[in-house]
Design an enzyme around this catalytic site. Structure first.
Site, PDB file in Angstrom:
ATOM      1  N   ASP A  68      60.263  11.748   4.682  1.00 43.86           N
ATOM      2  CA  ASP A  68      59.216  12.227   3.763  1.00 43.86           C
ATOM      3  C   ASP A  68      59.605  11.861   2.316  1.00 43.86           C
ATOM      4  OD1 ASP A  68      60.022  15.766   3.177  1.00 43.86           O
ATOM      5  OD2 ASP A  68      61.344  14.065   3.614  1.00 43.86           O
ATOM      6  N   ASP A 121      65.461  10.753   0.757  1.00 41.98           N
ATOM      7  CA  ASP A 121      64.981   9.944   1.885  1.00 41.98           C
ATOM      8  C   ASP A 121      65.084   8.451   1.545  1.00 41.98           C
ATOM      9  OD1 ASP A 121      63.244  12.516   1.564  1.00 41.98           O
ATOM     10  OD2 ASP A 121      63.118  12.040   3.694  1.00 41.98           O
ATOM     11  N   ASN A 139      57.983  16.557   1.515  1.00 44.61           N
ATOM     12  CA  ASN A 139      58.213  16.588   0.059  1.00 44.61           C
ATOM     13  C   ASN A 139      56.914  16.444  -0.715  1.00 44.61           C
ATOM     14  OD1 ASN A 139      61.037  16.943  -0.168  1.00 44.61           O
ATOM     15  ND2 ASN A 139      61.338  14.799   0.455  1.00 44.61           N
ATOM     16  N   THR A 150      64.507  12.983   8.546  1.00 41.62           N
ATOM     17  CA  THR A 150      65.015  13.502   7.260  1.00 41.62           C
ATOM     18  C   THR A 150      63.940  14.291   6.515  1.00 41.62           C
ATOM     19  OG1 THR A 150      64.396  11.488   6.063  1.00 41.62           O
ATOM     20  CG2 THR A 150      66.624  11.563   7.029  1.00 41.62           C
ATOM     21  N   PHE A 196      64.377  23.619   3.238  1.00 44.14           N
ATOM     22  CA  PHE A 196      63.009  23.135   3.101  1.00 44.14           C
ATOM     23  C   PHE A 196      62.445  22.515   4.391  1.00 44.14           C
ATOM     24  CE2 PHE A 196      59.287  21.735   0.916  1.00 44.14           C
ATOM     25  CZ  PHE A 196      58.999  20.484   1.416  1.00 44.14           C
ATOM     26  N   ASN A 197      63.137  21.541   4.979  1.00 41.31           N
ATOM     27  CA  ASN A 197      62.570  20.820   6.134  1.00 41.31           C
ATOM     28  C   ASN A 197      62.232  21.772   7.283  1.00 41.31           C
ATOM     29  OD1 ASN A 197      62.689  18.305   4.916  1.00 41.31           O
ATOM     30  ND2 ASN A 197      64.726  17.826   5.742  1.00 41.31           N
ATOM     31  N   HIS A 246      70.891  14.747   0.177  1.00 39.55           N
ATOM     32  CA  HIS A 246      70.939  15.296   1.532  1.00 39.55           C
ATOM     33  C   HIS A 246      70.784  14.255   2.642  1.00 39.55           C
ATOM     34  CE1 HIS A 246      70.244  19.217  -0.432  1.00 39.55           C
ATOM     35  NE2 HIS A 246      69.271  18.630  -1.095  1.00 39.55           N
ATOM     36  N   ASP A 247      69.694  13.509   2.623  1.00 36.92           N
ATOM     37  CA  ASP A 247      69.255  12.765   3.799  1.00 36.92           C
ATOM     38  C   ASP A 247      70.194  11.673   4.286  1.00 36.92           C
ATOM     39  OD1 ASP A 247      65.806  13.111   2.743  1.00 36.92           O
ATOM     40  OD2 ASP A 247      67.051  14.414   3.982  1.00 36.92           O
TER      41      ASP A 247
END
Ligand code: RIB
Ligand code: CA
Length: 314
Positions: free
Chosen positions: A10, A15, A39, A124, A165-166, A239-240
């Site tokens: 996203d 990402d 996102n 992700t 979040f995800n 993060h991703d």
């Protein structure tokens, strides 16, 4: 032999880096990029995936749009973190990469059925597309080597005090994936907060001297500004790409086995990943949970991948 991977994303600043790592590292064969709402809206995350492929020179990799909203809940976006476009910061050229007409779930199903060996899925963003794949096509599970997703946390959340979040956006999808019986690895905030894009990392990127490295540094500079403003981070956690790094070089991301439950109904805790690290519940292990990152080794691989792509695009 490179690991065949489909990345479901996203974009999203982190990402974008995950896609670059997957496309630029020789340990991965990137079979497809699929997009999901998270996102930002699906329209924006899909345009952003096309933008990333354009500036990174990623061609010959099908890009397909997936679900525009979570399985059950209304969509929550993260414009506070990623901006109105979902990829605020650098200016992008008009995308030179188009999407294929197939829905992301159909593309994933077709590739899984046709590829000569099992494929690793690297989500992700919210897990909506992957949950729909597993539900709509139960036969797909046998063709999936493992699912290595960025999401959840063994500790606190970042969209609510309890939820990352995800998983917050689509907890029902995360619950389906974790209950699917497919080997699942969770790379949560507890480990991705170790992937900080420090000034030293930014300097290494900028020193590569390519257009792509400049764009990547600008993406991370914007990402740093929102993380500083929202949470007081001195450097943003990227993060991703940690999920991709786990596939590329498993020793870079140390994992432990645990039962992971997703809270679906808590008034204050919807979307929390409840990780039983010490076996309190007696529930069977259903995931590998990432707990430690070799940050130096991680950034070496990310920067090398950006350099490989950047030199190719020039
Ligand atoms: O919580 C971080 C996750 O949510 C990352 O995947 C980021 O891109 C957002 O999707
Ligand atoms: Ca993401």
């Amino acid at each position: 032999m490179p690991v065949p991977v489909i990345i479901d994303c996203d974009p999203g600043h982190d990402d974008a880096v995950a896609v670059m790592l997957a496309a630029g590292d020789p340990a991965v064969e990137l079979l497809a990029i699929t997009t999901v709402a998270g996102n930002q809206t699906l329209e924006k995350t899909t345009l952003n995936a096309r933008r990333v492929c354009t500036v990174a020179g990623i061609t010959g990799v099908p890009v397909a749009a997936g679900c525009a909203r979570p399985l059950v809940r209304p969509l929550t976006v993260a414009d506070d973190v990623h901006g109105e476009s979902g990829l605020d910061g650098p200016r992008f050229p008009d995308p030179a990469v188009d999407i294929v007409p197939e829905h992301a779930v159909e593309l994933m199903h077709r590739i899984l059925a046709e590829h000569p060996e099992p494929v690793t899925l690297v989500p992700t963003g919210p897990l909506t597309n992957v949950a729909l794949l597993l539900t709509r096509y139960p036969d797909a599970a046998a063709h999936i080597r493992e699912i290595v997703f960025m999401g959840g946390s063994t500790e606190r959340g970042n969209r609510t005090p309890a939820a990352e979040f995800n998983v917050y956006v689509d907890p029902e999808a995360a619950d389906i994936v974790l209950g699917s019986g497919v080997p699942v690895t969770m790379c949560g905030l507890n480990v991705t907060h170790q992937a900080l894009a420090t000034p030293e990392v930014l300097a290494r990127l900028e020193a590569l001297g390519t257009e792509l490295s400049r764009i990547c540094a600008e993406l991370l500079t914007y990402f740093a500004s929102t993380y500083r403003q929202l949470w007081g981070f001195t450097a943003p956690p990227v993060h991703d790409p940690v999920a991709v790094a786990r596939v590329i070089d498993p020793e870079t991301v140390r994992c432990v086995d645990a039962h992971v439950a997703v809270e679906l109904s808590g008034r204050y805790t919807r979307g929390a990943t409840v990780v039983d690290l010490h076996g309190y519940t007696g529930r069977p292990v259903n995931a590998r949970v990432a707990v430690a990152l070799d940050a130096a080794r991680f950034w070496d691989r990310v920067i090398a991948a950006v350099d490989t792509l950047g030199r190719r695009v020039r």
